[in-house]
Design a protein around this motif. Structure first.
Motif, PDB file in Angstrom:
ATOM      1  N   ASP A  36      -6.191  -2.698 -22.418  1.00 34.87           N
ATOM      2  CA  ASP A  36      -7.357  -1.742 -23.608  1.00 34.87           C
ATOM      3  C   ASP A  36      -7.233  -2.638 -24.295  1.00 34.87           C
ATOM      4  OD1 ASP A  36      -6.843   1.247 -24.146  1.00 34.87           O
ATOM      5  OD2 ASP A  36      -6.281  -0.461 -25.824  1.00 34.87           O
ATOM      6  N   VAL A  42      -1.445  -4.260 -23.072  1.00 41.01           N
ATOM      7  CA  VAL A  42      -1.563  -3.749 -21.657  1.00 41.01           C
ATOM      8  C   VAL A  42      -2.776  -3.147 -21.452  1.00 41.01           C
ATOM      9  CG1 VAL A  42       0.680  -2.260 -23.033  1.00 41.01           C
ATOM     10  CG2 VAL A  42      -1.295  -1.365 -23.519  1.00 41.01           C
ATOM     11  N   SER A  43      -2.646  -2.969 -20.138  1.00 39.78           N
ATOM     12  CA  SER A  43      -4.136  -2.681 -19.179  1.00 39.78           C
ATOM     13  C   SER A  43      -4.428  -1.608 -19.458  1.00 39.78           C
ATOM     14  CB  SER A  43      -3.847  -3.383 -17.407  1.00 39.78           C
ATOM     15  OG  SER A  43      -3.383  -2.356 -16.974  1.00 39.78           O
ATOM     16  N   GLU A  46      -2.244   0.808 -17.164  1.00 43.93           N
ATOM     17  CA  GLU A  46      -0.635  -0.013 -17.246  1.00 43.93           C
ATOM     18  C   GLU A  46      -0.243   1.830 -18.238  1.00 43.93           C
ATOM     19  OE1 GLU A  46       1.715  -4.032 -17.570  1.00 43.93           O
ATOM     20  OE2 GLU A  46       0.182  -2.876 -18.560  1.00 43.93           O
ATOM     21  N   LEU A  47      -1.955   2.102 -19.316  1.00 46.07           N
ATOM     22  CA  LEU A  47      -1.996   2.965 -19.943  1.00 46.07           C
ATOM     23  C   LEU A  47      -2.302   4.510 -19.609  1.00 46.07           C
ATOM     24  CD1 LEU A  47      -3.125   2.073 -22.978  1.00 46.07           C
ATOM     25  CD2 LEU A  47      -1.302   2.493 -23.265  1.00 46.07           C
ATOM     26  N   ILE A 109       1.723   6.681 -19.521  1.00 44.10           N
ATOM     27  CA  ILE A 109       2.073   5.036 -19.201  1.00 44.10           C
ATOM     28  C   ILE A 109       3.500   4.460 -18.724  1.00 44.10           C
ATOM     29  CG2 ILE A 109       3.177   3.697 -21.765  1.00 44.10           C
ATOM     30  CD1 ILE A 109       1.484   5.538 -23.510  1.00 44.10           C
ATOM     31  N   ALA A 113       4.432  -1.087 -19.801  1.00 44.32           N
ATOM     32  CA  ALA A 113       3.366  -1.012 -20.841  1.00 44.32           C
ATOM     33  C   ALA A 113       4.444  -0.480 -21.791  1.00 44.32           C
ATOM     34  CB  ALA A 113       1.889   0.550 -20.783  1.00 44.32           C
ATOM     35  N   ARG A 114       5.516  -0.002 -22.311  1.00 47.78           N
ATOM     36  CA  ARG A 114       6.241   0.599 -22.832  1.00 47.78           C
ATOM     37  C   ARG A 114       6.779  -0.804 -23.892  1.00 47.78           C
ATOM     38  NH1 ARG A 114       7.016   6.587 -22.947  1.00 47.78           N
ATOM     39  NH2 ARG A 114       5.492   7.851 -21.184  1.00 47.78           N
ATOM     40  N   LYS A 116       5.747  -3.359 -23.879  1.00 47.11           N
ATOM     41  CA  LYS A 116       4.977  -4.369 -23.914  1.00 47.11           C
ATOM     42  C   LYS A 116       4.373  -4.155 -25.393  1.00 47.11           C
ATOM     43  CE  LYS A 116       2.505  -6.058 -19.848  1.00 47.11           C
ATOM     44  NZ  LYS A 116       1.792  -6.518 -18.724  1.00 47.11           N
TER      45      LYS A 116
END
Length: 190
Positions: A36, A42-43, A46-47, A109, A113-114, A116
């Motif tokens: 992102d 995060v990718s 992942e989001l 999400i 990711a959370r 990260k």
């Protein structure tokens, strides 16, 4: 001899289908690494911004993305980054489509990711943004209940306060920990 009608028979996997599956799997893998632009830890997958990757009948790879909110200024950069990643992997031709429906939600999400986000210093969303009684209020004013206040990503204190409706981006709010006194972004639930 009894024959099953064509529309009821199991599909027969062909070499072309297998190649298509491999290409799509490779595209997902390549796009998993696209960060992102506003939160590089995060990718986009992942989001939950990366919604789908398919192959059209003409062989074009179709990538569907959904913004975190309809006015997200990062979408042009995300599309450009997707294009660069697909070009570098020699996965073309491709088409990138932005869709607003269904609307993005923080429920997309991933748990990874959370974690990260928290490690990066951004409090991940608490609860969900879809509670029936609060949906309109959250969209307009974003006033979380006391039980849904974010914890500080630095000291994990639940003793926090909102300083501003918007943080470094419109999808985040600015909070401060009342124990360690550090400000932090909070990814608002939608």
């Amino acid at each position: 001899m009894f024959r099953t009608p064509n529309h009821l028979s199991a599909p027969v996997s062909t070499r072309a289908d297998s190649i298509d599956d491999d290409i799509i799997q490779h595209a997902w893998s390549v796009l998993e690494a696209v960060p992102d632009p506003e939160i590089p830890v995060v990718s986009i997958r992942e989001l939950g911004i990366l919604r789908n990757v398919t192959r059209a009948a003409d062989g074009t790879i179709e990538v569907v993305i959904t913004p975190t909110y309809s006015g997200c200024p990062a979408m042009a950069q995300i599309a450009e980054d997707i294009g660069r990643a697909l070009d570098a992997a020699k996965l073309g031709p491709y088409r990138i489509e932005t869709t607003l429906a269904p609307a993005w939600t923080t429920e997309w999400i991933t748990d990874a990711a959370r974690a990260k986000l928290h490690a990066y210093g951004i409090a991940p969303p608490v609860g969900d943004g879809a509670s029936a009684s609060a949906t309109a209020e959250r969209v307009i004013r974003f006033m979380p209940s006391a039980s849904a206040l974010p914890t500080c990503p630095r000291c994990n204190s639940a003793h926090t306060e909102r300083l501003a409706q918007f943080g470094s981006t419109a999808c985040k709010a600015l909070y401060r920990c009342l124990d360690c006194r550090e400000p932090f972004d909070y990814f608002k639930p939608y």
